[in-house]
Design an enzyme around this catalytic site. Sequence first.
Site, mmCIF file in Angstrom:
data_model
loop_
_atom_site.group_PDB
_atom_site.id
_atom_site.type_symbol
_atom_site.label_atom_id
_atom_site.label_comp_id
_atom_site.label_asym_id
_atom_site.label_seq_id
_atom_site.Cartn_x
_atom_site.Cartn_y
_atom_site.Cartn_z
ATOM 1 N N ARG A 148 -7.523 0.222 -6.847
ATOM 2 C CA ARG A 148 -7.392 1.331 -5.815
ATOM 3 C C ARG A 148 -7.616 2.577 -6.833
ATOM 4 O O ARG A 148 -6.734 3.242 -7.269
ATOM 5 C CB ARG A 148 -6.060 1.442 -5.083
ATOM 6 C CG ARG A 148 -5.936 -0.136 -4.067
ATOM 7 C CD ARG A 148 -5.428 0.192 -2.875
ATOM 8 N NE ARG A 148 -6.034 0.994 -1.964
ATOM 9 C CZ ARG A 148 -5.648 1.449 -1.023
ATOM 10 N NH1 ARG A 148 -4.343 1.178 -0.477
ATOM 11 N NH2 ARG A 148 -6.232 2.392 0.158
ATOM 12 N N ALA B 165 0.834 5.120 -2.215
ATOM 13 C CA ALA B 165 0.362 5.449 -3.753
ATOM 14 C C ALA B 165 1.465 5.099 -4.615
ATOM 15 O O ALA B 165 1.644 4.229 -5.552
ATOM 16 C CB ALA B 165 0.044 6.931 -3.665
ATOM 17 N N ASN C 15 -5.761 12.259 0.568
ATOM 18 C CA ASN C 15 -4.929 11.744 1.106
ATOM 19 C C ASN C 15 -5.525 10.886 2.302
ATOM 20 O O ASN C 15 -6.881 10.990 2.496
ATOM 21 C CB ASN C 15 -3.608 12.419 2.179
ATOM 22 C CG ASN C 15 -2.818 11.658 2.619
ATOM 23 O OD1 ASN C 15 -2.183 10.905 1.978
ATOM 24 N ND2 ASN C 15 -2.232 12.126 3.852
ATOM 25 N N LYS C 16 -5.132 9.962 2.888
ATOM 26 C CA LYS C 16 -5.473 9.298 3.978
ATOM 27 C C LYS C 16 -6.557 9.712 5.047
ATOM 28 O O LYS C 16 -6.430 11.046 5.382
ATOM 29 C CB LYS C 16 -4.632 8.696 5.111
ATOM 30 C CG LYS C 16 -4.993 7.485 5.993
ATOM 31 C CD LYS C 16 -5.901 6.382 5.570
ATOM 32 C CE LYS C 16 -5.418 5.672 4.718
ATOM 33 N NZ LYS C 16 -6.325 4.703 3.833
ATOM 34 N N GLN D 7 -2.454 2.254 9.832
ATOM 35 C CA GLN D 7 -0.948 2.273 9.035
ATOM 36 C C GLN D 7 -0.130 3.215 9.988
ATOM 37 O O GLN D 7 1.098 2.751 9.992
ATOM 38 C CB GLN D 7 -1.028 3.059 7.912
ATOM 39 C CG GLN D 7 -1.680 2.170 6.901
ATOM 40 C CD GLN D 7 -3.185 2.409 6.547
ATOM 41 O OE1 GLN D 7 -3.888 2.634 7.804
ATOM 42 N NE2 GLN D 7 -3.986 2.244 5.419
ATOM 43 N N ARG E 260 0.781 -1.383 -0.010
ATOM 44 C CA ARG E 260 -0.013 -0.066 0.008
ATOM 45 C C ARG E 260 0.706 1.541 -0.128
ATOM 46 O O ARG E 260 2.141 1.200 0.176
ATOM 47 C CB ARG E 260 -1.080 0.049 1.084
ATOM 48 C CG ARG E 260 -0.646 -0.650 2.401
ATOM 49 C CD ARG E 260 0.513 0.024 3.205
ATOM 50 N NE ARG E 260 -0.004 1.456 3.351
ATOM 51 C CZ ARG E 260 1.079 2.504 3.662
ATOM 52 N NH1 ARG E 260 2.117 1.796 3.832
ATOM 53 N NH2 ARG E 260 0.690 3.575 3.989
ATOM 54 N N ASP F 243 -2.155 10.968 -2.168
ATOM 55 C CA ASP F 243 -2.782 9.761 -2.989
ATOM 56 C C ASP F 243 -3.155 10.171 -4.484
ATOM 57 O O ASP F 243 -2.775 9.399 -5.378
ATOM 58 C CB ASP F 243 -3.746 8.987 -2.404
ATOM 59 C CG ASP F 243 -3.193 8.159 -1.254
ATOM 60 O OD1 ASP F 243 -3.238 8.572 -0.025
ATOM 61 O OD2 ASP F 243 -2.917 6.830 -1.530
HETATM 62 O O1 MRU Z 1 -4.502 3.093 2.263
HETATM 63 P P1 MRU Z 1 -3.009 3.438 2.014
HETATM 64 O O2 MRU Z 1 -2.580 2.815 3.297
HETATM 65 O O3 MRU Z 1 -2.349 2.888 0.671
HETATM 66 O O4 MRU Z 1 -2.800 5.024 2.143
HETATM 67 C C1 MRU Z 1 -1.724 5.475 2.092
HETATM 68 C C2 MRU Z 1 -1.790 7.005 2.118
HETATM 69 O O5 MRU Z 1 -2.764 7.892 2.589
HETATM 70 C C3 MRU Z 1 -0.414 7.602 2.199
HETATM 71 O O6 MRU Z 1 -0.562 8.949 2.864
HETATM 72 C C4 MRU Z 1 -0.016 8.053 0.662
HETATM 73 O O7 MRU Z 1 -0.343 6.961 -0.052
HETATM 74 C C5 MRU Z 1 1.107 8.536 0.568
HETATM 75 S S1 MRU Z 1 2.463 7.472 0.895
HETATM 76 C C6 MRU Z 1 3.860 8.178 0.064
#
Ligand code: MRU
Length: 351
Positions: A86, A47, A249-250, A198, A45, A239
Amino acid sequence: MIEPFRLEGDRLLLLDQTLLPEREEWIDIPDAPAMEKAINRLAVRGAPAIGIAAALTLAVQAAREMDTRMGMARLGMYAQRLISTRPTAVNLAWAVRRVVEAAWKAQKENSEIAADRWAAVIRAEALAIWEEDRAASRAMAANGAALFPKGERFLTHCNTGGLATGGGGTALAVLFELHRRREDGITVWATETRPLLQGARLTAWELQKGGVPFWLIADSAATHTILRRRIRGVLVGADRIARNGDTANKIGTLGLALAAREAGIPFVVVAPTSTIDPSTPEGDGIEVEDRPAEEVTGVRGMPIAPPGIRAENPAFDVTPADWITAIVTERGVHQGAPYDLGRPVDTKPGP
Ligand code: MRU
């Protein structure tokens, strides 16, 4: 440096991130359907990382083809399926399309190209994407650290380190660089990042391994921490970034941006240019991935809510560009809205 995947000849291995921090287990990814499953369940996981992982899978898949025409058709099908796993993280579609285009180009230039030479072109493209991401991580670390000549206390969300990219990371790479540059180091406040933790599982693991002092906090403690703990900056990854700077983003990022604004401290997005989607003018156009309700009604498979209830699980939110102090890429720093990220050259070059 932590890397979430390995390519050993034609064998692709993933560090299964769902098992961290308890177990460091590498799993074999024999083909594209196996990678689809791995991306879906977040074994890999982040991006940039899922983009590279998908590109490497297509390389491994292509190496099995005996006939380039058939191979090309199959590659297109796998590419579509991988992209749809995704929908928010644009690096995935970007990397997959780059590989497919390289494959098309090789076949167009030489319609009789042998299958092994065609597969070698695909592998070279996938490895180039990976290598570029490694270099991007290094450049973002330097560009982002230059934004903070002072300050020792920073907050971050989700996981944006080596596990989430093909290199050292995005926001977390900047924090590691700041720690390296400060005589007395820095302290990081890391949010746990429900529902899939995470932050608690992965960021805490990376910070501990890297020797950076940190506090893990519940997501609900983040606003309080920003306002009461003299945090000097909030740094997050992305993302997908729309052309105007609106950033997906998350889930939970939006509230952190609001708190940073209220506290009068910088809210900084760190992402490679592969996360910028110039074809999406504004954040409203970004599709937000909805994930299974069970991720909210349970923690790591253990139920925590009454059976049969409804739960919503948006995996991302979109922070308006106006609330973002700076967007750091490997090319430099865009400072302050209005952003126009459709331009290939950054407005303000980094150091
Ligand atoms: O659902 P995930 O764990 O893939 O989400 C990850 C994030 O939101 C990160 O902040 C994003 O991908 C940037 S990581 C370099």
